[in-house]
Write a protein that holds these residues in place. Sequence first.
Motif, mmCIF file in Angstrom:
data_model
loop_
_atom_site.group_PDB
_atom_site.id
_atom_site.type_symbol
_atom_site.label_atom_id
_atom_site.label_comp_id
_atom_site.label_asym_id
_atom_site.label_seq_id
_atom_site.Cartn_x
_atom_site.Cartn_y
_atom_site.Cartn_z
ATOM 1 N N ARG A 1 0.831 -1.200 0.000
ATOM 2 C CA ARG A 1 0.000 0.000 0.000
ATOM 3 C C ARG A 1 0.870 1.255 0.000
ATOM 4 N NH1 ARG A 1 -2.628 0.802 4.441
ATOM 5 N NH2 ARG A 1 -4.283 2.044 3.488
ATOM 6 N N GLY A 2 2.018 1.180 0.674
ATOM 7 C CA GLY A 2 2.938 2.300 0.666
ATOM 8 C C GLY A 2 3.488 2.584 -0.717
ATOM 9 N N GLY A 3 3.706 1.522 -1.498
ATOM 10 C CA GLY A 3 4.157 1.706 -2.876
ATOM 11 C C GLY A 3 3.124 2.451 -3.702
ATOM 12 N N LEU A 4 1.849 2.148 -3.488
ATOM 13 C CA LEU A 4 0.778 2.858 -4.185
ATOM 14 C C LEU A 4 0.779 4.332 -3.807
ATOM 15 C CD1 LEU A 4 -1.892 3.112 -5.788
ATOM 16 C CD2 LEU A 4 -3.087 2.245 -3.752
ATOM 17 N N ALA A 5 0.886 4.618 -2.511
ATOM 18 C CA ALA A 5 0.894 6.014 -2.057
ATOM 19 C C ALA A 5 2.063 6.783 -2.656
ATOM 20 C CB ALA A 5 0.958 6.050 -0.528
ATOM 21 N N ASN A 6 3.231 6.177 -2.647
ATOM 22 C CA ASN A 6 4.415 6.841 -3.179
ATOM 23 C C ASN A 6 4.259 7.131 -4.672
ATOM 24 O OD1 ASN A 6 7.331 7.654 -2.920
ATOM 25 N ND2 ASN A 6 7.573 5.992 -4.394
ATOM 26 N N ALA A 7 3.718 6.166 -5.419
ATOM 27 C CA ALA A 7 3.547 6.340 -6.862
ATOM 28 C C ALA A 7 2.650 7.531 -7.177
ATOM 29 C CB ALA A 7 2.971 5.069 -7.478
ATOM 30 N N VAL A 8 1.514 7.601 -6.511
ATOM 31 C CA VAL A 8 0.557 8.679 -6.773
ATOM 32 C C VAL A 8 1.169 10.031 -6.415
ATOM 33 C CG1 VAL A 8 -1.667 9.648 -6.077
ATOM 34 C CG2 VAL A 8 -1.460 7.196 -6.532
ATOM 35 N N ALA A 9 1.805 10.108 -5.250
ATOM 36 C CA ALA A 9 2.388 11.373 -4.814
ATOM 37 C C ALA A 9 3.511 11.823 -5.735
ATOM 38 C CB ALA A 9 2.891 11.241 -3.376
ATOM 39 N N ARG A 10 4.325 10.878 -6.198
ATOM 40 C CA ARG A 10 5.431 11.247 -7.091
ATOM 41 C C ARG A 10 4.922 11.757 -8.437
ATOM 42 N NH1 ARG A 10 10.506 9.310 -5.855
ATOM 43 N NH2 ARG A 10 11.181 10.784 -7.440
ATOM 44 N N HIS A 11 3.816 11.201 -8.928
ATOM 45 C CA HIS A 11 3.231 11.712 -10.179
ATOM 46 C C HIS A 11 2.786 13.162 -10.007
ATOM 47 C CE1 HIS A 11 3.581 7.864 -11.979
ATOM 48 N NE2 HIS A 11 2.529 7.313 -11.438
ATOM 49 N N VAL A 12 2.122 13.455 -8.904
ATOM 50 C CA VAL A 12 1.684 14.825 -8.653
ATOM 51 C C VAL A 12 2.898 15.741 -8.498
ATOM 52 C CG1 VAL A 12 0.419 16.346 -7.083
ATOM 53 C CG2 VAL A 12 -0.472 14.057 -7.591
ATOM 54 N N GLN A 13 3.928 15.245 -7.847
ATOM 55 C CA GLN A 13 5.147 16.019 -7.629
ATOM 56 C C GLN A 13 5.761 16.488 -8.947
ATOM 57 O OE1 GLN A 13 8.614 13.752 -6.279
ATOM 58 N NE2 GLN A 13 8.981 15.281 -4.678
ATOM 59 N N ARG A 14 5.643 15.675 -9.995
ATOM 60 C CA ARG A 14 6.256 16.001 -11.279
ATOM 61 C C ARG A 14 5.323 16.768 -12.221
ATOM 62 N NH1 ARG A 14 8.078 10.412 -10.691
ATOM 63 N NH2 ARG A 14 10.295 10.403 -10.194
ATOM 64 N N ALA A 15 4.107 17.008 -11.815
ATOM 65 C CA ALA A 15 3.129 17.637 -12.702
ATOM 66 C C ALA A 15 3.552 19.056 -13.051
ATOM 67 C CB ALA A 15 1.755 17.646 -12.052
ATOM 68 N N PRO A 16 3.631 19.399 -14.326
ATOM 69 C CA PRO A 16 4.027 20.759 -14.719
ATOM 70 C C PRO A 16 2.974 21.783 -14.302
ATOM 71 C CG PRO A 16 3.253 19.502 -16.618
ATOM 72 C CD PRO A 16 3.342 18.531 -15.474
ATOM 73 N N GLY A 17 3.441 22.899 -13.805
ATOM 74 C CA GLY A 17 2.539 23.981 -13.432
ATOM 75 C C GLY A 17 1.794 23.768 -12.132
ATOM 76 N N LEU A 18 2.161 22.728 -11.378
ATOM 77 C CA LEU A 18 1.474 22.433 -10.126
ATOM 78 C C LEU A 18 2.496 22.491 -8.997
ATOM 79 C CD1 LEU A 18 -1.380 21.605 -9.158
ATOM 80 C CD2 LEU A 18 -0.626 19.228 -9.255
ATOM 81 N N ALA A 19 2.332 23.419 -8.084
ATOM 82 C CA ALA A 19 3.297 23.586 -6.998
ATOM 83 C C ALA A 19 2.600 24.218 -5.803
ATOM 84 C CB ALA A 19 4.478 24.453 -7.457
ATOM 85 N N GLY A 20 3.352 24.368 -4.730
ATOM 86 C CA GLY A 20 2.838 25.044 -3.552
ATOM 87 C C GLY A 20 1.642 24.337 -2.937
ATOM 88 N N GLU A 21 0.771 25.130 -2.351
ATOM 89 C CA GLU A 21 -0.396 24.573 -1.657
ATOM 90 C C GLU A 21 -1.320 23.801 -2.592
ATOM 91 O OE1 GLU A 21 -0.885 24.475 1.519
ATOM 92 O OE2 GLU A 21 0.886 25.676 2.019
ATOM 93 N N GLU A 22 -1.354 24.215 -3.863
ATOM 94 C CA GLU A 22 -2.203 23.499 -4.824
ATOM 95 C C GLU A 22 -1.708 22.073 -5.022
ATOM 96 O OE1 GLU A 22 -4.038 23.930 -9.362
ATOM 97 O OE2 GLU A 22 -2.363 25.199 -8.724
ATOM 98 N N ALA A 23 -0.393 21.892 -5.159
ATOM 99 C CA ALA A 23 0.177 20.554 -5.304
ATOM 100 C C ALA A 23 -0.057 19.732 -4.053
ATOM 101 C CB ALA A 23 1.668 20.647 -5.610
ATOM 102 N N LEU A 24 0.133 20.345 -2.898
ATOM 103 C CA LEU A 24 -0.066 19.661 -1.623
ATOM 104 C C LEU A 24 -1.517 19.205 -1.486
ATOM 105 C CD1 LEU A 24 1.714 19.060 0.896
ATOM 106 C CD2 LEU A 24 0.773 21.141 1.905
ATOM 107 N N ALA A 25 -2.453 20.075 -1.823
ATOM 108 C CA ALA A 25 -3.873 19.737 -1.715
ATOM 109 C C ALA A 25 -4.269 18.663 -2.721
ATOM 110 C CB ALA A 25 -4.718 20.996 -1.918
ATOM 111 N N THR A 26 -3.743 18.757 -3.939
ATOM 112 C CA THR A 26 -4.087 17.781 -4.973
ATOM 113 C C THR A 26 -3.582 16.392 -4.604
ATOM 114 O OG1 THR A 26 -4.015 19.483 -6.685
ATOM 115 C CG2 THR A 26 -3.850 17.194 -7.415
ATOM 116 N N ALA A 27 -2.335 16.318 -4.159
ATOM 117 C CA ALA A 27 -1.788 15.022 -3.742
ATOM 118 C C ALA A 27 -2.598 14.454 -2.587
ATOM 119 C CB ALA A 27 -0.323 15.173 -3.351
ATOM 120 N N GLY A 28 -2.939 15.303 -1.624
ATOM 121 C CA GLY A 28 -3.734 14.842 -0.491
ATOM 122 C C GLY A 28 -5.092 14.324 -0.916
#
Length: 276
Positions: A188-215
């Motif tokens: 399950r941790g592998g799933l969480a890491n995968a999803v979060a890393r995809h959001v982390q690399r998303a162009p134009g997504l940073a700051g609180e917006e990235a944090l909220a989207t990943a959450g």
Amino acid sequence: MAPSVVADKPATAGVLAPTIRLMPRLHGRTGPEQVAIAEPLVVTDVAGWLPAVGLVAGAGLERLLSGKVRTLRVPLHVSAVLTWKAYTYWLTLPAVAGYLSSRRVPVLSAGNMLVRVSRREPWVVLGMRNPLVTVLATDPSAGAGATRVVPDEAVLLRTMREAIVERHLRPLALAVCDLTRIGERPLRGGLANAVARHVQRAPGLAGEEALATAGTLLRALGVEDLVRLDLTGTGALRVRRRTCCMAFTVSGLDPCESCALRWSRSVQRPLDSLGG
């Protein structure tokens, strides 16, 4: 059950286009040996592909998990965790790309996914059997081809979890645990890491917006407690695993940026609290 109708190709290409365009920017890898998702996502020639539902029973699962036993010379349980890490990374890529680009989420249930296992890199490649996509009622493509229409984003996220977790990864995880005797938490941790890393690399997504989207995505999939998210001084999303993928046991493999062992040392957190 997933819709049985298959969309016509022109309509489907349009619905999936934003997802397919964004995927390379999220994984950032080039070359056929580095990309483990079918291009362009839907498999048109199924020869040599195994339905993902076939991994839960029979020889398919052992074949999937044992590849790194030979190449890395590691025990089966280590190979299984590393393989799962890659499997969930590529499986969730179209879902995150679809959600971020257009709120159009490909249906990635085991019944709609195909797997190709090879003896050379990439050892495992994933692809969709049918171009099924869940869209919002307000989407211009709603009702076209094989779109599944939902009324709002909350339902969209629930259907994502149903397809990815309930109808794909959970049965597969139970089979992996039964075969290897490892616990479900690192999977399950592998799933969480995968999803979060995809959001982390998303162009134009940073700051609180990235944090909220990943959450939002992690909560939707029920794995929000298995990574720690925060922001760097420059506002970039930082991902820190709370479970271990076992890479540290393999000679020559460097820990990734989100490695639990790496960041636990930096904050002097006891390793036995990681639950890996």
